[in-house]
Design a protein around this motif. Structure first.
Motif, PDB file in Angstrom:
ATOM      1  N   ASP A   7       2.358   6.079  -6.261  1.00  0.00           N
ATOM      2  CA  ASP A   7       3.277   4.949  -6.294  1.00  0.00           C
ATOM      3  C   ASP A   7       4.661   5.419  -5.873  1.00  0.00           C
ATOM      4  N   ALA A   8       5.647   4.565  -6.011  1.00  0.00           N
ATOM      5  CA  ALA A   8       7.003   4.901  -5.579  1.00  0.00           C
ATOM      6  C   ALA A   8       7.575   6.102  -6.324  1.00  0.00           C
ATOM      7  N   LEU A  39       2.419  12.182   2.805  1.00  0.00           N
ATOM      8  CA  LEU A  39       1.641  11.275   3.650  1.00  0.00           C
ATOM      9  C   LEU A  39       1.649   9.847   3.104  1.00  0.00           C
ATOM     10  N   ALA A  40       1.735   9.713   1.792  1.00  0.00           N
ATOM     11  CA  ALA A  40       1.818   8.373   1.202  1.00  0.00           C
ATOM     12  C   ALA A  40       3.031   7.629   1.738  1.00  0.00           C
ATOM     13  N   ARG A  41       4.078   8.366   2.091  1.00  0.00           N
ATOM     14  CA  ARG A  41       5.317   7.758   2.569  1.00  0.00           C
ATOM     15  C   ARG A  41       5.401   7.664   4.102  1.00  0.00           C
ATOM     16  N   ILE A  42       4.828   8.662   4.824  1.00  0.00           N
ATOM     17  CA  ILE A  42       5.013   8.686   6.283  1.00  0.00           C
ATOM     18  C   ILE A  42       3.756   8.330   7.063  1.00  0.00           C
ATOM     19  N   GLY A  43       2.625   8.221   6.395  1.00  0.00           N
ATOM     20  CA  GLY A  43       1.375   7.926   7.079  1.00  0.00           C
ATOM     21  C   GLY A  43       0.602   9.196   7.389  1.00  0.00           C
ATOM     22  N   PRO A  44      -0.541   9.050   8.079  1.00  0.00           N
ATOM     23  CA  PRO A  44      -1.464  10.173   8.285  1.00  0.00           C
ATOM     24  C   PRO A  44      -0.992  11.154   9.361  1.00  0.00           C
ATOM     25  N   MET A 100       3.014   4.074   5.581  1.00  0.00           N
ATOM     26  CA  MET A 100       2.636   4.192   4.181  1.00  0.00           C
ATOM     27  C   MET A 100       1.101   4.246   4.065  1.00  0.00           C
ATOM     28  N   MET A 101       0.645   5.016   3.092  1.00  0.00           N
ATOM     29  CA  MET A 101      -0.790   5.096   2.816  1.00  0.00           C
ATOM     30  C   MET A 101      -0.994   4.826   1.334  1.00  0.00           C
ATOM     31  N   ASP A 102      -1.974   3.952   1.042  1.00  0.00           N
ATOM     32  CA  ASP A 102      -2.290   3.677  -0.358  1.00  0.00           C
ATOM     33  C   ASP A 102      -3.305   4.703  -0.864  1.00  0.00           C
ATOM     34  N   GLU A 103      -3.687   4.573  -2.131  1.00  0.00           N
ATOM     35  CA  GLU A 103      -4.595   5.552  -2.741  1.00  0.00           C
ATOM     36  C   GLU A 103      -5.922   5.658  -2.007  1.00  0.00           C
TER      37      GLU A 103
END
Length: 137
Positions: free
Chosen positions: A28-29, A67-72, A1-4
């Motif tokens: 967000d979700a 990317l917010a869900r799976i990462g970079p 997960m990646m935040d803003e």
């Protein structure tokens, strides 16, 4: 997960050539909201935002939503995109994209993006996108 903050830093680091055009408004979700800071470089004759600029906004918004869900995962790539241009964007206003994931699998992600003129209630475009996610090693 990646935040803003992580998403914004990723965009600036890995896509510096276009990062200044975009600002992440929300992640967000429920999805993600991304702003296109409309400038002269985004306009076509007649003073409206060009189709390629609207495509770029939708594509970057979906990319960041994934990317917010799976990462970079920099090598997640667009495999399909369909854009419906619904109405002329309002002159002199930024565009806002509202992206949501419909399906996030191991290899494919599918989502849609609604694009609005800032302050407008009717969408100017709708995009449906599919992304390929590379295998994790």
């Amino acid at each position: 997960m990646m935040d803003e903050a992580a998403l914004s830093a990723f965009l600036l680091r890995d896509f510096a050539q276009v990062a200044q055009d975009f600002r992440l408004e929300r992640s967000d979700a429920a999805g993600l909201s991304l702003r296109l800071r409309v400038g002269d470089q985004h306009l076509r004759p007649g003073g409206t935002v060009s189709g390629p600029s609207i495509f770029a906004l939708a594509d970057v918004a979906m990319y960041l939503a994934i990317l917010a869900r799976i990462g970079p995962v920099a090598l997640a790539v667009t495999t399909n995109c369909s854009v419906d241009f619904l109405r002329k964007p309002e002159a002199g206003r930024d565009l806002l994209a509202e992206a949501r994931l419909l399906k996030l699998g191991r290899r494919l992600a599918v989502g849609d993006v609604m694009v609005f003129s800032e302050g407008g209630t009717e969408p100017v475009a709708r995009a449906s996108l599919t992304y390929s996610i590379p295998p994790r090693t």
